[in-house]
Design an enzyme around this catalytic site. Structure first.
Site, short mmCIF file in Angstrom:
data_model
loop_
_atom_site.label_atom_id
_atom_site.label_comp_id
_atom_site.label_asym_id
_atom_site.label_seq_id
_atom_site.Cartn_x
_atom_site.Cartn_y
_atom_site.Cartn_z
N ASP A 10 0.86 -1.19 0.00
CA ASP A 10 0.00 0.00 0.00
C ASP A 10 0.90 1.24 0.00
O ASP A 10 1.90 1.30 0.72
CB ASP A 10 -0.91 -0.01 1.23
CG ASP A 10 -2.05 0.97 1.13
OD1 ASP A 10 -3.21 0.53 1.06
OD2 ASP A 10 -1.78 2.20 1.11
N GLY A 52 -15.94 2.52 3.74
CA GLY A 52 -14.66 3.20 3.65
C GLY A 52 -13.87 2.89 2.40
O GLY A 52 -12.67 3.19 2.33
N GLN A 53 -14.52 2.30 1.39
CA GLN A 53 -13.81 1.97 0.15
C GLN A 53 -13.54 3.23 -0.65
O GLN A 53 -14.44 4.06 -0.84
CB GLN A 53 -14.64 0.99 -0.68
CG GLN A 53 -13.91 0.47 -1.92
CD GLN A 53 -14.71 -0.60 -2.65
OE1 GLN A 53 -15.86 -0.89 -2.30
NE2 GLN A 53 -14.09 -1.19 -3.66
N HIS A 87 -10.23 -5.28 -3.30
CA HIS A 87 -8.90 -5.55 -2.75
C HIS A 87 -9.01 -5.88 -1.27
O HIS A 87 -9.88 -5.36 -0.57
CB HIS A 87 -7.97 -4.34 -2.94
CG HIS A 87 -8.54 -3.06 -2.43
ND1 HIS A 87 -9.47 -2.35 -3.14
CD2 HIS A 87 -8.32 -2.37 -1.29
CE1 HIS A 87 -9.81 -1.27 -2.46
NE2 HIS A 87 -9.13 -1.26 -1.32
N LEU A 88 -8.11 -6.72 -0.84
CA LEU A 88 -8.03 -7.09 0.57
C LEU A 88 -6.80 -6.41 1.17
O LEU A 88 -5.70 -6.50 0.60
CB LEU A 88 -7.94 -8.61 0.71
CG LEU A 88 -7.84 -9.16 2.12
CD1 LEU A 88 -8.61 -10.47 2.24
CD2 LEU A 88 -6.38 -9.38 2.54
P1 5GP Z 1 -9.76 1.38 0.30
O1 5GP Z 1 -9.97 2.67 1.04
O2 5GP Z 1 -10.42 1.43 -1.06
O3 5GP Z 1 -10.16 0.15 1.07
O4 5GP Z 1 -8.22 1.22 0.11
C1 5GP Z 1 -7.51 1.79 -0.94
C2 5GP Z 1 -6.06 1.68 -0.59
O5 5GP Z 1 -5.31 1.84 -1.76
C3 5GP Z 1 -5.57 2.76 0.41
O6 5GP Z 1 -5.01 2.11 1.54
C4 5GP Z 1 -4.55 3.55 -0.39
O7 5GP Z 1 -3.44 3.95 0.40
C5 5GP Z 1 -4.15 2.58 -1.47
N1 5GP Z 1 -3.77 3.19 -2.73
C6 5GP Z 1 -4.47 4.14 -3.41
N2 5GP Z 1 -3.84 4.44 -4.56
C7 5GP Z 1 -2.73 3.67 -4.61
C8 5GP Z 1 -1.68 3.54 -5.57
O8 5GP Z 1 -1.64 4.20 -6.62
N3 5GP Z 1 -0.69 2.66 -5.27
C9 5GP Z 1 -0.71 1.91 -4.12
N4 5GP Z 1 0.32 1.05 -3.95
N5 5GP Z 1 -1.68 2.00 -3.21
C10 5GP Z 1 -2.69 2.87 -3.45
#
Ligand code: 5GP
Ligand code: ZN
Length: 114
Positions: A31, A93-94, A100-101
């Site tokens: 991440d 919170g997505q 993704h996990l």
């Molecule tokens: P969500 O909030 O959708 O469950 O999680 C999205 C995750 O993706 C967040 O923890 C954020 O830091 C990560 N993330 C967002 N954009 C990128 C990216 O371009 N590269 C990487 N490696 N992580 C990302």
């Protein structure tokens, strides 16, 4: 696959990421904004926007995501435990709408989460 989806772009290699695991159906990478010493995203190569969009045809893929997470956790030596989280939809919170996990470890987690 959609060009506007950042995780599709990471899967296809047009956006950089630090990969820690890859197989024919799943990839995992660090991440970019880690919330724990280990914070890895386990992502299906196939674009499915949210867990709620998964159909019966995705059932084996969802199993592969979980199994890959357990395998990576074992390889990382997260023997004391870890957190495996799928945020779903706005209230979940997505923020990235490609399933993704979050595999998080290396510190104590608490319950309930915020
Ligand atoms: P969500 O909030 O959708 O469950 O999680 C999205 C995750 O993706 C967040 O923890 C954020 O830091 C990560 N993330 C967002 N954009 C990128 C990216 O371009 N590269 C990487 N490696 N992580 C990302
Ligand atoms: Zn995608």
């Amino acid at each position: 696959m959609t060009n506007s989806c950042i995780f599709c772009r990471i899967v296809e290699g047009s956006l950089p990421a630090t990969f820690v695991y890859q197989d024919e159906s799943v990839v995992a990478f660090e991440d970019r904004n880690p919330q724990a010493p280990t914070h890895i995203l386990v992502v299906p190569r196939l674009h499915v926007a949210t867990l709620a969009d998964a159909t019966a045809s995705h059932e084996p893929l969802l199993g592969r995501i979980l199994f890959a997470a357990a395998r990576i956790a074992r390889e990382r030596g997260l023997a004391s435990g870890y957190r495996a989280v799928i945020n779903n939809g706005e209230w979940g919170g997505q923020t990235v709408f490609h399933v993704h996990l979050h595999l998080m470890g290396g510190r104590q987690f608490h319950w309930p989460p915020g």
